[in-house]
Scaffold this motif. Structure first.
Motif, PDB file in Angstrom:
ATOM      1  N   VAL A 150      -7.372  -3.169 -38.891  1.00  0.00           N
ATOM      2  CA  VAL A 150      -6.453  -3.223 -37.876  1.00  0.00           C
ATOM      3  C   VAL A 150      -6.320  -2.065 -37.167  1.00  0.00           C
ATOM      4  O   VAL A 150      -5.992  -0.922 -37.668  1.00  0.00           O
ATOM      5  N   ARG A 151      -6.011  -2.310 -35.864  1.00  0.00           N
ATOM      6  CA  ARG A 151      -5.953  -0.937 -34.905  1.00  0.00           C
ATOM      7  C   ARG A 151      -4.451  -0.790 -34.724  1.00  0.00           C
ATOM      8  O   ARG A 151      -3.533  -1.889 -34.577  1.00  0.00           O
ATOM      9  N   HIS A 152      -3.888   0.505 -34.812  1.00  0.00           N
ATOM     10  CA  HIS A 152      -2.339   0.677 -34.735  1.00  0.00           C
ATOM     11  C   HIS A 152      -2.228   1.938 -33.650  1.00  0.00           C
ATOM     12  O   HIS A 152      -3.031   2.782 -33.312  1.00  0.00           O
ATOM     13  N   ARG A 153      -0.988   1.907 -33.296  1.00  0.00           N
ATOM     14  CA  ARG A 153      -0.446   2.976 -32.271  1.00  0.00           C
ATOM     15  C   ARG A 153       0.789   3.561 -32.302  1.00  0.00           C
ATOM     16  O   ARG A 153       1.712   2.420 -33.009  1.00  0.00           O
ATOM     17  N   LEU A 154       0.837   4.913 -32.313  1.00  0.00           N
ATOM     18  CA  LEU A 154       2.124   5.440 -32.788  1.00  0.00           C
ATOM     19  C   LEU A 154       2.493   6.417 -31.639  1.00  0.00           C
ATOM     20  O   LEU A 154       1.766   7.364 -31.499  1.00  0.00           O
ATOM     21  N   ASP A 155       3.570   5.929 -30.987  1.00  0.00           N
ATOM     22  CA  ASP A 155       4.043   6.881 -29.929  1.00  0.00           C
ATOM     23  C   ASP A 155       5.010   7.988 -30.653  1.00  0.00           C
ATOM     24  O   ASP A 155       5.537   8.010 -31.615  1.00  0.00           O
ATOM     25  N   ALA A 156       5.153   9.103 -29.899  1.00  0.00           N
ATOM     26  CA  ALA A 156       5.667  10.194 -30.406  1.00  0.00           C
ATOM     27  C   ALA A 156       6.181  11.147 -29.441  1.00  0.00           C
ATOM     28  O   ALA A 156       5.855  11.039 -28.256  1.00  0.00           O
ATOM     29  N   ASP A 157       6.866  12.223 -29.660  1.00  0.00           N
ATOM     30  CA  ASP A 157       7.668  13.082 -28.742  1.00  0.00           C
ATOM     31  C   ASP A 157       6.318  14.394 -28.922  1.00  0.00           C
ATOM     32  O   ASP A 157       6.291  15.023 -27.887  1.00  0.00           O
ATOM     33  N   VAL A 158       5.951  14.538 -29.874  1.00  0.00           N
ATOM     34  CA  VAL A 158       4.890  15.698 -30.313  1.00  0.00           C
ATOM     35  C   VAL A 158       3.908  15.300 -31.089  1.00  0.00           C
ATOM     36  O   VAL A 158       4.208  14.371 -32.222  1.00  0.00           O
ATOM     37  N   VAL A 159       2.698  15.712 -31.072  1.00  0.00           N
ATOM     38  CA  VAL A 159       1.881  15.502 -32.080  1.00  0.00           C
ATOM     39  C   VAL A 159       1.515  16.723 -32.585  1.00  0.00           C
ATOM     40  O   VAL A 159       1.118  18.058 -32.011  1.00  0.00           O
ATOM     41  N   VAL A 160       1.222  17.035 -33.723  1.00  0.00           N
ATOM     42  CA  VAL A 160       0.581  18.074 -34.478  1.00  0.00           C
ATOM     43  C   VAL A 160      -0.451  17.956 -35.208  1.00  0.00           C
ATOM     44  O   VAL A 160      -0.675  16.994 -36.196  1.00  0.00           O
ATOM     45  N   GLY A 161      -1.665  19.016 -35.028  1.00  0.00           N
ATOM     46  CA  GLY A 161      -2.989  18.672 -35.865  1.00  0.00           C
ATOM     47  C   GLY A 161      -2.913  19.513 -36.806  1.00  0.00           C
ATOM     48  O   GLY A 161      -3.069  20.831 -36.751  1.00  0.00           O
ATOM     49  N   CYS A 162      -2.831  19.090 -38.175  1.00  0.00           N
ATOM     50  CA  CYS A 162      -3.075  19.813 -39.493  1.00  0.00           C
ATOM     51  C   CYS A 162      -4.366  19.066 -40.082  1.00  0.00           C
ATOM     52  O   CYS A 162      -4.509  18.917 -41.443  1.00  0.00           O
ATOM     53  N   ASP A 163      -5.122  18.795 -39.486  1.00  0.00           N
ATOM     54  CA  ASP A 163      -6.405  17.722 -39.821  1.00  0.00           C
ATOM     55  C   ASP A 163      -7.722  18.591 -40.050  1.00  0.00           C
ATOM     56  O   ASP A 163      -8.746  18.258 -39.943  1.00  0.00           O
ATOM     57  N   GLY A 164      -7.529  20.037 -40.108  1.00  0.00           N
ATOM     58  CA  GLY A 164      -8.838  20.892 -40.402  1.00  0.00           C
ATOM     59  C   GLY A 164     -10.110  20.908 -39.424  1.00  0.00           C
ATOM     60  O   GLY A 164      -9.566  20.613 -38.257  1.00  0.00           O
ATOM     61  N   SER A 165     -10.863  21.462 -39.869  1.00  0.00           N
ATOM     62  CA  SER A 165     -11.940  21.789 -38.755  1.00  0.00           C
ATOM     63  C   SER A 165     -12.690  20.617 -38.284  1.00  0.00           C
ATOM     64  O   SER A 165     -13.654  20.707 -37.397  1.00  0.00           O
ATOM     65  N   PHE A 166     -12.665  19.249 -39.004  1.00  0.00           N
ATOM     66  CA  PHE A 166     -13.536  18.127 -38.632  1.00  0.00           C
ATOM     67  C   PHE A 166     -12.566  17.037 -38.099  1.00  0.00           C
ATOM     68  O   PHE A 166     -13.133  16.241 -37.741  1.00  0.00           O
ATOM     69  N   GLY A 167     -11.308  17.318 -38.011  1.00  0.00           N
ATOM     70  CA  GLY A 167     -10.537  16.131 -37.333  1.00  0.00           C
ATOM     71  C   GLY A 167     -10.423  16.265 -36.247  1.00  0.00           C
ATOM     72  O   GLY A 167     -11.123  17.136 -35.356  1.00  0.00           O
ATOM     73  N   PRO A 168      -9.694  15.339 -35.510  1.00  0.00           N
ATOM     74  CA  PRO A 168      -9.771  15.078 -34.061  1.00  0.00           C
ATOM     75  C   PRO A 168      -9.080  16.061 -33.093  1.00  0.00           C
ATOM     76  O   PRO A 168      -9.138  16.502 -31.852  1.00  0.00           O
ATOM     77  N   SER A 169      -8.131  16.765 -33.773  1.00  0.00           N
ATOM     78  CA  SER A 169      -6.908  17.582 -33.019  1.00  0.00           C
ATOM     79  C   SER A 169      -7.726  18.571 -32.309  1.00  0.00           C
ATOM     80  O   SER A 169      -7.321  18.911 -31.174  1.00  0.00           O
ATOM     81  N   ARG A 170      -8.505  19.387 -33.122  1.00  0.00           N
ATOM     82  CA  ARG A 170      -9.056  20.660 -32.532  1.00  0.00           C
ATOM     83  C   ARG A 170      -9.862  20.259 -31.112  1.00  0.00           C
ATOM     84  O   ARG A 170      -9.696  21.005 -30.116  1.00  0.00           O
ATOM     85  N   GLY A 171     -10.821  19.174 -31.176  1.00  0.00           N
ATOM     86  CA  GLY A 171     -11.486  18.904 -30.053  1.00  0.00           C
ATOM     87  C   GLY A 171     -10.666  18.180 -29.132  1.00  0.00           C
ATOM     88  O   GLY A 171     -10.979  18.073 -27.851  1.00  0.00           O
ATOM     89  N   ALA A 172      -9.332  17.805 -29.057  1.00  0.00           N
ATOM     90  CA  ALA A 172      -8.356  17.403 -28.162  1.00  0.00           C
ATOM     91  C   ALA A 172      -7.887  18.269 -27.305  1.00  0.00           C
ATOM     92  O   ALA A 172      -7.463  17.702 -26.235  1.00  0.00           O
ATOM     93  N   VAL A 173      -8.016  19.512 -27.623  1.00  0.00           N
ATOM     94  CA  VAL A 173      -7.782  20.527 -26.420  1.00  0.00           C
ATOM     95  C   VAL A 173      -9.020  20.698 -25.482  1.00  0.00           C
ATOM     96  O   VAL A 173     -10.028  20.959 -26.096  1.00  0.00           O
TER      97      VAL A 173
END
Length: 394
Positions: A150-173
């Motif tokens: 099942v696909r999910h969507r979460l809306d937020a005011d802020v997103v924080v990437g604490c997902d290490g070197s292989f997560g999606p957050s680093r590459g989102a910059v």
């Protein structure tokens, strides 16, 4: 089908950085949801860092997470530096008035998760295809797929990437925004856990022509050891006897009557050695913390402590931002990176001083550096100040 939800802060990554951040935010009345690719059991069982800086212990205690640490953690006043024929103790408390604690990351994670469950923190585990969206707007959102597809969507005011070197957050910059620096070292660590009481009261950092060795511990009955090995090391080539023989030789079995006790090896792995820094640690409404923004070789015991320092700076910045004051959030990246680069240098310095290579010139320089640190109060104090940890607001 896609389900939707909303929170104030979406935290990607349920390791110590992410869960501690959720704890700090909750204390300020800020709601968050923590998203994690792995299972809760996997995250809780990851064997990582074991040394907590003074500042980390102080923070955990101040926010109500230090009770078991105070009861079961092992306070150390220093370390031993060693090279063939010599072992010297550096007393951090005497040198800089600060100490460190032996308390494994697995134990920190247990304390964090127990507190999170008590406050009914929302976690979502075992997800895939995590993606971050609209980070440059004031309404970012995160999508993922759960274990049932099942696909999910979460809306937020802020997103924080604490997902290490292989997560999606680093590459989102975006590439045009980020700058990176890195180094891959020409050696790795072969690490083991063993069911044997430590043979030392405090950690031994040993330089040896055959390669670096470290005697650490996790408890009064469990010891942690590391051996410098080549990057292409195959664990199958290292029998128990070869590991213990290597540790005995490099740690100085027989030095002034000292003996290395051996026991059953319960875990073994090869850990690559890398330095990496990405900046900025903020892009729009995305903030990075911990390994998502930086990596250090473990020689300086800085990885977990850097992550704690990041979120200690970030939590009040986000609380202020969500209440209409962006000043701390705007300053977060620069403030965090000052400490990141200090710790990156210290970790590089410890690593290059203690890991041997085949160059005889380099070896003599390393031994000279070790002798200076061990014999000079100024040299020892510099190591002690960095190892025991600078204040979080440094």
């Amino acid at each position: 089908m896609t389900t939707s939800g909303r929170t104030q802060v979406a935290i990607v990554g349920a390791g110590p950085a992410g869960v501690l951040l959720s704890h700090l935010l909750a204390a300020d009345g800020i709601e968050s949801v923590v998203l994690e690719t792995r299972s809760e059991e996997y995250v809780a069982g990851r064997i990582r860092a074991g040394i907590l800086e003074q500042s980390t212990v102080d923070l955990l205690t101040e926010v109500g997470l230090g009770e078991r640490l105070a009861r079961e953690g092992d306070q150390h006043h220093g370390i031993y530096l060693q090279w063939p024929g010599e072992r010297h103790h550096l007393d951090f408390v005497d040198l800089v008035g600060r100490s460190v604690w032996v308390y494994g990351q697995t134990e920190v994670q247990k304390d964090l998760v127990l507190a999170a469950h008590a406050r009914q923190q929302q976690f979502v585990y075992e997800i895939s295809d995590t993606a971050l969206h609209d980070l440059e707007s004031d309404r970012p959102w995160v999508t993922w797929t759960d274990a049932d597809g099942v696909r999910h969507r979460l809306d937020a005011d802020v997103v924080v990437g604490c997902d290490g070197s292989f997560g999606p957050s680093r590459g989102a910059v975006p590439d045009e925004v980020r700058r990176t620096w890195g180094r891959t070292y020409p050696y790795s660590w072969l690490g083991i856990l063993a069911d044997v009481a430590p043979s030392t009261d405090e950690l031994i950092y040993a330089w040896h022509p055959d390669g670096f060795a470290l005697h650490s511990m996790r408890s009064s009955t469990v010891s942690r050891f590391y051996l410098q090995v080549p990057n292409d090391t195959d664990l199958a080539d290292w029998s128990d006897d070869r590991i213990w023989d290597g540790l005995a030789a490099r740690l100085g079995h027989g030095l002034d009557g000292w003996e290395l006790a051996t026991g059953t090896i319960t875990d073994r792995s090869v850990l690559p050695m890398r330095s990496f820094v990405q900046q900025p640690m903020r892009h729009g409404r995305l903030f990075l913390a911990g390994d998502a923004a930086h990596l250090v070789p473990p020689t300086g015991a800085k990885g977990l402590n850097l992550a704690v320092a990041d979120v200690a700076l970030l939590a009040p910045a986000l609380a202020a931002l969500l209440k209409g004051d962006p000043a701390l959030a705007d300053a977060y990246s620069d403030a965090a990176l000052r400490r990141v680069w200090r710790c990156t240098h210290f970790s590089w310095w410890m690593t290059t001083m203690l890991h041997s290579n085949d160059d005889p010139f380099d070896r003599e320089l390393q031994l000279s550096q070790l002798r200076w640190v061990a014999s000079s109060r100024a040299g020892a104090a510099g190591l002690a100040e960095n190892y025991a940890g600078l204040p979080i607001g440094f």
